[in-house]
Design an enzyme around this catalytic site. Structure first.
Site, PDB file in Angstrom:
ATOM      1  N   GLY A 116      -4.393  11.849 -44.329  1.00 25.35           N
ATOM      2  CA  GLY A 116      -4.138  10.423 -44.449  1.00 25.35           C
ATOM      3  C   GLY A 116      -3.985   9.783 -43.083  1.00 25.35           C
ATOM      4  N   ILE A 166       2.701  10.378 -41.199  1.00 26.83           N
ATOM      5  CA  ILE A 166       3.732   9.397 -41.516  1.00 26.83           C
ATOM      6  C   ILE A 166       4.933  10.074 -42.173  1.00 26.83           C
ATOM      7  CG2 ILE A 166       2.062   7.524 -41.763  1.00 26.83           C
ATOM      8  CD1 ILE A 166       2.551   7.730 -44.833  1.00 26.83           C
ATOM      9  N   ASP A 167       4.727  11.268 -42.739  1.00 30.06           N
ATOM     10  CA  ASP A 167       5.821  11.979 -43.411  1.00 30.06           C
ATOM     11  C   ASP A 167       6.884  12.483 -42.438  1.00 30.06           C
ATOM     12  OD1 ASP A 167       4.707  11.617 -45.915  1.00 30.06           O
ATOM     13  OD2 ASP A 167       3.595  13.493 -45.860  1.00 30.06           O
ATOM     14  N   ARG A 172       6.462  13.605 -49.769  1.00 29.14           N
ATOM     15  CA  ARG A 172       6.364  14.613 -50.831  1.00 29.14           C
ATOM     16  C   ARG A 172       7.584  15.528 -50.881  1.00 29.14           C
ATOM     17  NH1 ARG A 172       2.206  16.543 -53.597  1.00 29.14           N
ATOM     18  NH2 ARG A 172       0.833  15.168 -52.429  1.00 29.14           N
ATOM     19  N   GLU A 192       8.342   9.325 -53.263  1.00 22.37           N
ATOM     20  CA  GLU A 192       7.460   9.832 -54.315  1.00 22.37           C
ATOM     21  C   GLU A 192       7.774  11.276 -54.680  1.00 22.37           C
ATOM     22  OE1 GLU A 192       3.416   9.912 -52.919  1.00 22.37           O
ATOM     23  OE2 GLU A 192       3.894  11.183 -51.193  1.00 22.37           O
ATOM     24  N   TYR A 205      -0.935   2.682 -49.551  1.00 22.44           N
ATOM     25  CA  TYR A 205      -1.694   2.576 -48.300  1.00 22.44           C
ATOM     26  C   TYR A 205      -1.184   1.460 -47.399  1.00 22.44           C
ATOM     27  CZ  TYR A 205      -5.376   5.788 -49.891  1.00 22.44           C
ATOM     28  OH  TYR A 205      -6.078   6.892 -50.296  1.00 22.44           O
ATOM     29  N   LEU A 206      -0.517   0.459 -47.977  1.00 22.03           N
ATOM     30  CA  LEU A 206      -0.048  -0.659 -47.168  1.00 22.03           C
ATOM     31  C   LEU A 206       0.906  -0.186 -46.077  1.00 22.03           C
ATOM     32  CD1 LEU A 206       0.630  -3.314 -49.958  1.00 22.03           C
ATOM     33  CD2 LEU A 206      -1.398  -3.078 -48.504  1.00 22.03           C
ATOM     34  N   ARG A 243       1.050   2.653 -44.483  1.00 20.61           N
ATOM     35  CA  ARG A 243       0.470   3.444 -43.389  1.00 20.61           C
ATOM     36  C   ARG A 243      -0.653   2.723 -42.642  1.00 20.61           C
ATOM     37  NH1 ARG A 243      -2.651   8.091 -47.001  1.00 20.61           N
ATOM     38  NH2 ARG A 243      -4.756   7.226 -46.825  1.00 20.61           N
TER      39      ARG A 243
END
Length: 420
Positions: A13, A143-144, A192, A247, A297-298, A300
């Site tokens: 991603g 981003i995680d 996640r 999430e 998606y917004l 990231r």
């Protein structure tokens, strides 16, 4: 002896600042023309290397490459494609080496997360086995924020800023209408197994009663009874309740609340739909009117509100990757090291890939409040510097100006095609 060329690819991603790392790699390589020939990029990540579908970045102007600093997404295309082990599919690795040989590539820069670090390590190991000299450097991105041995990961600071701002703004909206309308708002964010993004939303709460009132972390087992009680108590006290849910929120047995049963290309469970699931629970049991949103998606791709710290670090890590390669390093990842003291300082360090690949960094328990629904002061001190500074892109006609590269293809040299 001709100079070795470099290969750069983006994986997984994308983020608001992955192109800043690409800019760091390419500009630094151009500054060392005596040592590095051309920089080729993989069209759609590592798949581009397997298919011998390479992009010649030397065809791009200096202004276009520099424009990547303020352009979101993946300029060369990314992919979710995890190479299997050498034992399972040696042919893929041999194909990569075959392509690298054909194009005189001696430097491999792979820009991605944990799975990409694993791929980078495997390619480094195979190049030694096959006697083909190749320096493989991993450029961190996710981003995680779950890569080990680095204080934080490029991409995370901008997502953290976006989520904290979105939480603050949405909360003001809900608060203004809660007397006669919406009582509960739920924002679902990515994450996640690690709750870093959800945790960053806690920065929006500056005074008692400020949103978010509840944060759901993957690290804290979801307790239905406690959750409902907290929602009800919050609405009674403040008139409304704002929830930020990762999430990856899961039950005590490790089952995701929103698991669909589908796997992605990396073998991970496909997640999604947690916000409406929670909203349904609240409606059924408490009867509150609700609204929910999924940042998706917004969060990231929001380059318009990127963190300056994030942009600076993303570029610096791309630059460091090239410098490490030129210094003879192999199978390493440049990383962020946080300085000591109250004033935020950072520098570039170095981590061995065999200590990075396939390891996830979770939120420390002392970053999460005892009740499991908020962040502590140590967490706030960690997050706060990462969202600092506004790196606004140029605007024209009221919209941000983003670069679109020409992405000229490199002529294929191999007759054999490889099916991916």
């Amino acid at each position: 002896m001709p100079r070795k060329n470099a290969f750069y690819a983006q994986s997984g991603g994308v983020t608001a600042v992955i192109n800043a790392s690409a800019c760091g790699v390419i500009e630094t390589a151009r500054a060392h023309r005596a040592d590095i020939g051309k920089v080729y990029a993989g069209r759609n990540g590592i798949i581009g290397a397997l298919r011998e579908d390479l992009i010649d970045t030397s065809k791009e102007s200096a202004a276009a490459i520099h424009g990547l600093l303020s352009t979101p997404s993946g300029a060369f295309g990314s992919c979710r494609y995890k190479l299997k082990s050498l034992e399972e599919n040696r042919a893929e690795y041999e194909r990569l080496i075959e392509v690298f040989k054909a194009h005189n590539i001696g430097y491999f820069f792979y820009n991605g997360g944990g799975d990409s670090a694993d791929t980078c390590l495997k390619i480094s190991q195979l190049s030694e086995t096959l006697g083909y000299p190749l320096q493989a450097i991993h450029v961190p991105k996710t981003i995680d924020n779950d890569l080990p041995l680095t204080d934080n990961c490029p991409g995370f600071g901008s997502v953290a800023k976006y989520v904290a701002i979105s939480t603050k703004e949405a909360a003001l909206d809900v608060a203004s209408m809660c007397e006669t309308s919406t009582k509960v708002f739920i924002l679902e964010v990515m994450g996640r197994h690690a709750g870093w993004i959800a945790g960053a939303a806690g920065l929006a709460a500056e005074e008692e009663g400020d949103a978010p009132h509840i944060i759901l972390f993957p690290e804290i087992a979801f307790n239905h009874k406690k959750f409902m009680a907290r929602v009800q108590r919050t609405v009674k006290r403040f008139g409304y309740c704002v929830i930020v849910a990762s999430e990856g929120a899961q039950y005590k047995d490790g089952t995701f609340l929103s698991e669909s049963g589908v796997k992605d290309a990396f073998g991970h469970s496909q997640l999604g739909g947690l916000a409406p699931l929670l909203a349904g629970m609240i409606k059924d049991e408490l009867g509150y009117k609700y609204h929910w949103a999924v940042a998706d998606y917004l969060q990231r791709s929001a380059r318009h509100i990127a963190s300056q710290t994030d942009v600076d670090q993303a570029y610096a890590l791309g630059k460091a990757a090239v410098e490490y390669a030129l210094a003879g390093e192999n199978a390493v990842m440049p990383c962020i090291e946080r300085g000591k003291g109250k004033r935020y300082r950072w520098s570039i360090g170095k981590a061995p890939l065999d200590k990075v690949a396939n390891v996830e960094k979770m939120m420390p328990r002392n970053y999460i409040t005892r009740d499991g629904f908020g962040i502590t002061e140590p967490a706030r001190a960690y997050f706060a510097p990462l969202i600092m500074g506004e790196a606004y892109p140029d605007y024209r006609g009221g919209l941000p100006v983003y670069v679109k590269l020409k992405n000229h293809s490199v002529e294929r040299k191999l007759k054999r095609r490889f099916k991916v």
